[in-house]
Design a protein around this motif. Structure first.
Motif: not given
Length: 131
Positions: A45-46, A51-60, A83-87
């Protein structure tokens, strides 16, 4: 060249004395093609959410990006491509190719720019090769 070689020699390579904490190449359907020993166990599911965010940018953005037990705040990327993320003091870069996701996870002292360069360079190469 095997997929594992791409991870070991191209993603986990040393850049300016630094290297990624973990890396993987994951098929669009969620199967792991290759990964470093330290890469988190990613749930189907992750991968689907990525993949959904690549199709619908901003969904994550509202929920965050999850890789295994790690949660990343989604920051600037390239819609449909990166997609870039920060932690904390680290983060993640995910580059989408025709068939796979190239994932690099880093912690300080590696910089976000170094991670982006490593991941996106391999992603661009594989994309150009049809993968």
């Amino acid at each position: 060249m095997s997929w594992q070689t791409y991870v070991d020699e191209h993603l986990m390579c040393e850049i300016d004395g630094q290297h990624l904490t973990a890396a993987a190449i994951i098929g669009h359907e969620g199967g792991i093609w290759a990964q470093s020993d330290s890469f988190p166990q990613v749930k189907p599911e992750q991968t689907a959410a990525i993949m959904r965010d690549f199709a619908e940018p901003g969904s994550l953005a509202p929920t965050g990006l999850f890789l295994g037990d790690g949660k990343y705040m989604v920051i600037q990327g390239e819609p449909g491509a990166v997609i870039r993320g920060k932690k904390g003091s680290g983060g993640v870069t995910i580059k989408k190719t025709n068939m796979a996701l190239i994932v690099g996870i880093y912690d300080e002292p590696m910089t976000p720019g170094q991670c982006n360069m490593v991941v996106e360079r391999l992603g661009d190469y594989l994309y150009d090769q049809g993968f």
